[in-house]
Design an enzyme around this catalytic site. Structure first.
Site, PDB file in Angstrom:
ATOM      1  CG  HIS A 173      -1.710  -1.208   1.430  1.00  0.00           C
ATOM      2  ND1 HIS A 173      -2.976  -1.409   0.928  1.00  0.00           N
ATOM      3  CD2 HIS A 173      -1.368  -2.362   2.064  1.00  0.00           C
ATOM      4  CE1 HIS A 173      -3.389  -2.625   1.270  1.00  0.00           C
ATOM      5  NE2 HIS A 173      -2.437  -3.220   1.953  1.00  0.00           N
ATOM      6  CB  SER A 295      12.193  22.776 -16.324  1.00  0.00           C
ATOM      7  OG  SER A 295      11.541  24.027 -16.314  1.00  0.00           O
TER       8      SER A 295
END
Ligand code: ARG
Length: 472
Positions: A173, A295
């Site tokens: 999980h 970027s």
């Protein structure tokens, strides 16, 4: 008038266009040929091989007069070999009126050999012709994907070997769960891929049946030898019923795409782990710089674009598999033109899968780990289950041990992660990994694929009377 067009445009479009197989309007031709003009370039070399087998078989039939003269067949095969080389070098151009590569090849043979070119289509149809080219393509590309999956598995096993006992908190999980290792993490993906490779090998075996000679779907009133053409192309066997031969169209593509989708799911999940675990907040892994992009505004960025695209491309391959089945679902028996539209998802899906396997191999080889960050992931709770198991091993019922640890969670101490994983020695556990066994599995799949491909290359070389593939 055709909607959305000027009158003269509509008249121009509505001109009848003469093709080898009849006259159709330009716009109908464009609609029905669809993407074949672009997509079929990839099939040219496979269709040249299929056609070479067909004419060789025609010339071997004992009929009077012969279905095709032996000298004629040899000239056709020579031209086909030449054409296949041109296609490989990117010098094969389809014309709109060709409709597809099959008619283009026949046109070129006729231009170069005159009447001989006009004899070759005896005893076959474009339906078994395209099915044959596609089966040669599937076999080749799935076996290639098997080899690439094995190479990636090997890179993962090398990585696992280098970091075999580096502690890494195992998660379920996404929550910290139990002590584990980087070695286990990497070995698991390698085993995943070895199984994917077996699936792809199995589908390659399905594809290893020759549909040639089934013609339009119902056979021909000629003594053709389907076992011979299958053998000439290195197929293990011909499909049996001529009708089923055409039903394999799309069906084998769907099976191949499902095997590809299965492989892509493995890669996508691994990519997701890597994206997560390389985030600064985790910092477990350092991605290789050459695989990260910057970027345009943020100077500090090194983004995991490759891994993100692995995720989206896994979605696309799954969709390619799904649409292929959807196209087939409503198609009645025999050839239907719907089948043509399975070509695009098929070629795209298998190509994407191979490209993904290939880019991830050097990626994994360039991956680094930061043991100190991995160690910081070992919060005391990671040792809770081990503590309960330890108490139970000295005689307490496991449920009592579990309740006891649960009641004292705040007092759990952080143990030594390395010692914790060293205690898990059973088969397949962090300290019980048999990397050699996994290497053997990946290598066995790669060997089977390699041997099959070599056998196919020998068959093609014999058939064309020239080394195939060229320069091999
Ligand atoms: N380009 C076609 C395809 O991919 C070839 C077969 C055409 N056959 C026909 N009966 N129209 O399916």
């Amino acid at each position: 008038m055709l909607r959305g067009m000027s009158g003269s445009e509509a008249r121009r479009r509505a001109r009848l266009h003469g093709t080898t197989v009849g006259r159709v309007r330009d716009d109908v031709l464009a609609y029905t040929a669809g993407d074949d003009l672009r997509l079929d370039v990839e099939l040219v070399e496979y269709d040249c091989l299929g056609t070479a087998a067909h004419v060789t078989m025609l010339a071997a039939a004992r009929t009077r007069p012969p279905l095709l003269g032996r000298r004629e067949a040899r000239r056709v095969v020579r031209e086909l070999g030449q054409m296949a080389v041109e296609a490989r070098r990117g010098r094969f151009a389809l014309r709109p009126e060709d409709q597809d590569c099959h008619l283009a090849i026949e046109r070129i043979l006729t231009e170069r050999l005159g009447d001989t070119g006009r004899r070759i289509h005896l005893g076959r149809s474009r339906n078994d012709q395209v099915a044959t080219a596609l089966r040669l393509h599937t076999r080749d590309h799935l076996l290639g994907a098997v080899q690439e999956a094995a190479a990636l598995a090997e890179a993962l096993l090398d990585f696992a070997g280098r970091h075999l006992r580096v502690p890494m908190a195992g998660r379920t999980h996404l929550q910290p769960a139990m002590p584990s290792s980087v070695g286990l993490w990497a070995a698991a993906w390698a085993e995943d891929l070895a199984d994917d490779a077996v699936l792809m090998l199995n589908v390659a075996d399905l594809a290893d049946q020759c549909p040639l000679g089934s013609a339009a779907s119902y056979g021909v009133p000629l003594p053709i030898d389907r076992a011979l053409t299958a053998r000439l192309l290195g197929f293990s066997r011909p499909t049996h019923t001529v009708l089923y031969a055409n039903h394999t169209r799309g069906k084998v593509e769907a099976a191949a795409l499902h095997a590809c989708a299965q492989t892509m799911v493995t890669l996508s999940r691994m990519a997701e782990d890597l994206i997560l675990f390389s985030m600064p907040e985790f910092g477990y892994f350092v991605l290789p710089a050459g695989f990260c992009t910057g970027s345009s505004i943020m100077p500090q960025k090194r983004n995991p674009d490759v891994l993100e695209l692995v995720r989206s491309r896994a979605a696309r391959v799954a969709a390619d598999a799904a649409v292929t089945l959807e196209i087939l679902r409503a198609a009645p028996s025999g050839y239907n033109r719907d089948l043509q539209d399975t070509k695009e998802p098929y070629l795209r899906g298998i190509g994407t899968t191979r490209a993904t396997l290939r880019i991830l191999e050097p990626f994994v080889r360039g991956l680094n780990v930061r043991p100190e960050r991995l160690a910081a992931g070992f919060l005391p709770e990671v040792f809770a289950a081990d503590r309960a198991i330890e108490l139970a091993s000295s005689g307490l019922p496991f449920r009592d041990a579990y309740q006891k640890v649960r009641g004292e969670l705040d007092h759990l101490t952080r143990e030594d992660p390395a010692a914790a994983i060293a205690r898990k020695r059973h088969l397949g556990a962090p300290a019980g990994l048999d990397l050699a066994l996994l290497r053997g599995r990946a290598a066995a799949a790669a060997r089977m694929a390699g041997e099959s491909r070599a056998r196919h290359r020998r068959a093609f070389t014999r058939l064309l009377g020239r080394p195939w593939p060229p320069g091999h």
